[in-house]
Structure formats: structure tokens, C-alpha cells
Design an enzyme around this catalytic site. Structure first.
Site, PDB file in Angstrom:
ATOM      1  CG  HIS A 207      -2.013  -1.007   1.181  1.00  0.00           C
ATOM      2  ND1 HIS A 207      -3.107  -0.969   2.017  1.00  0.00           N
ATOM      3  CD2 HIS A 207      -2.192  -2.077   0.375  1.00  0.00           C
ATOM      4  CE1 HIS A 207      -3.916  -1.987   1.728  1.00  0.00           C
ATOM      5  NE2 HIS A 207      -3.372  -2.678   0.735  1.00  0.00           N
TER       6      HIS A 207
ATOM      7  CD  GLU B 207      -2.221   4.005   3.160  1.00  0.00           C
ATOM      8  OE1 GLU B 207      -1.847   3.369   2.144  1.00  0.00           O
ATOM      9  OE2 GLU B 207      -3.383   3.973   3.576  1.00  0.00           O
TER      10      GLU B 207
ATOM     11  CB  CYS C  74      -6.573  -0.729   5.191  1.00  0.00           C
ATOM     12  SG  CYS C  74      -4.848  -1.276   5.188  1.00  0.00           S
TER      13      CYS C  74
ATOM     14  CB  CYS D 222      -2.142   1.565   6.352  1.00  0.00           C
ATOM     15  SG  CYS D 222      -1.637   0.765   4.802  1.00  0.00           S
TER      16      CYS D 222
END
Lengths: 144, 144
Positions: free
Chosen positions: B54, B56, B84, B87
Site C-alpha cells: 500500500h 502508506e 486500512c 496501515c
């Protein structure tokens, strides 16, 4: 707890031992797919200066690379400590079939991590709990 | 919502645009430390065949490398979509000061992510929400 669980957790403990030798919090993880170990990893947060470098995160990435798949179907994660929120979230995305852990994570016991996992993921704790806990206790005693 | 928030979110949106060009779910993130952008990243889950890649996660790792610190003190994460569980958990370990996000993540609205963050982390949502949401909608419309 099956004999298989114990055997694989012993290998995860060997990974945790490697972390201990590097003065890292001793947590080890392996991923098994159809009775084959496809990833081995240990915590490297200090070595990599990266608080996300947990054993499980590295194991997921290595297993995906091996399987050439984002999804870890027919896979089981063996990890010496109950996965944290981050690693539970990563397990969700990987849709891994099974998680087997050793020691229980008492600090974050208030968070229902089962609720964070994919509905198809089964989780089981307490395999070689004593050995997994003792390795962590030893580390934190040394630090004090 | 400050002018600074809008400016930085526009840069995070440029990162999301790069993901879109690669046919990735368009999510972008940057990390700002003392008014300086120290990390830029976009979702690379398909490209890297890694469901944990991801925006992040990559931004946290890059920022830690830059700061030579596991902890992202005096840092703000700007990300085009609400983080999410994974993260949020990574943000907990990094102890980042602030999270500013664009679109709200409706699918996982039932999980109280604030409860998963470090107590010292502030979180604010809805900055350039329309632009951030529209980029995601465009992607999913194309896929249908």
C-alpha cells in the site's frame, strides 16, 4: 495442537532465535504451503530501522513472491507471537487460510484481532506457548 | 482543513495518478516533516505482486529510512484514502503525529480505526474528499 504444528513452530522458534542473536525482539515466522516451507523470516525492525519490518510482514511478502500471487491460498502462517494489528491487517489482504501462533500478546488483548482477519482465515494460538513466551521474557529481562 | 492540507493532498493525488497509470487502485501518500516532503509513494500491490504494498506502507518505510528513525516524530501522513487496518497498525508502530486523509473508506467503516492508532496520533478526514473519491470511482468504473 497437531504434531505438524509443533514441528513447524519449532522452525519458527529457530527464526526467532536469529532475531535474538541480532538483539531484535525475538519473533520468528514461517509460511507453509502444501507441506512445504515457502518463507522464513524474523523481526528486523532495528536492523532495517523500520517499525513495519515484523517477521510476518516479511514472510507474507516472501511467500507472495514465491507463489507469484498476492493471495496466500493453501498457506499457513506459523508465528511465535500472536500477530499485531498491522500483521492481522496484512493477513486480511493476503487472505491466508490459517494462522498458528505461539505466545499470546497480552498488551493488545483488548483488540479483537479475529475481527480484523478475513472471514476465511482460521486462527489458533498457544502452540509451544511456553517456549515462545520464554524467549521474549529472556530478551526483555536482558534489556532491563 | 487548512490551505497546507489542500496543497499536500494535491501532491498525494498526483501520486495516486501514477498508480492509476499503472492500472493499480489509485491511492497516493506523502509524508511531510517540518514542512518538507520526505516520502512519496503510491499503491503498487499488483506491480509488486504484494498485497501489503500500500502507498502508506511504502511511505512509512521511505520516511524512516530518510530520518534514520523507526519513529516518525513531527511527521504528517497525507493519503488519498482512509488507511486500512494494516496501515493503521503500521502508523501505530511508527507513532506518527498526524494522519490526514481524503476519501472515507466505506467498506471498513465498521472498524474503529482511531482505536487502532497510537494515542498520540491525530487523524483528520475529508480533505479533497471529492477529488480523492472520484479517482477511485473512475478506476472501478473502468474495471466493470
Amino acid at each position: 495442537m497437531t504434531k505438524e504444528d509443533v514441528n513447524y513452530m519449532q522452525i519458527a522458534l529457530q527464526e526467532a532465535e536469529k532475531a535474538l542473536e541480532k538483539d531484535e525482539i525475538p519473533i520468528g515466522a514461517i509460511i507453509v504451503c502444501n507441506n512445504k516451507i515457502i518463507a522464513k523470516a524474523h523481526n528486523l525492525s532495528e536492523t532495517l530501522c523500520d517499525s513495519s519490518a515484523h517477521a510476518e510482514m516479511q514472510a507474507f511478502t516472501a511467500a507472495s513472491l514465491y507463489l507469484k500471487s498476492k493471495y496466500l491460498k493453501n498457506c499457513t502462517l506459523y508465528v511465535t507471537l500472536e500477530p499485531c494489528v498491522m500483521c492481522s491487517g496484512a493477513a486480511y489482504w493476503a487472505q491466508i487460510d490459517n494462522i498458528v501462533f505461539g505466545a499470546f500478546d497480552k498488551k493488545f488483548a483488548h483488540i479483537d484481532k479475529k475481527a480484523l482477519l478475513h472471514p476465511s482465515t482460521m486462527i489458533k494460538g498457544g502452540v509451544l506457548e511456553k517456549e515462545c513466551s520464554e524467549m521474549l521474557s529472556l530478551f526483555f529481562q536482558r534489556k532491563r
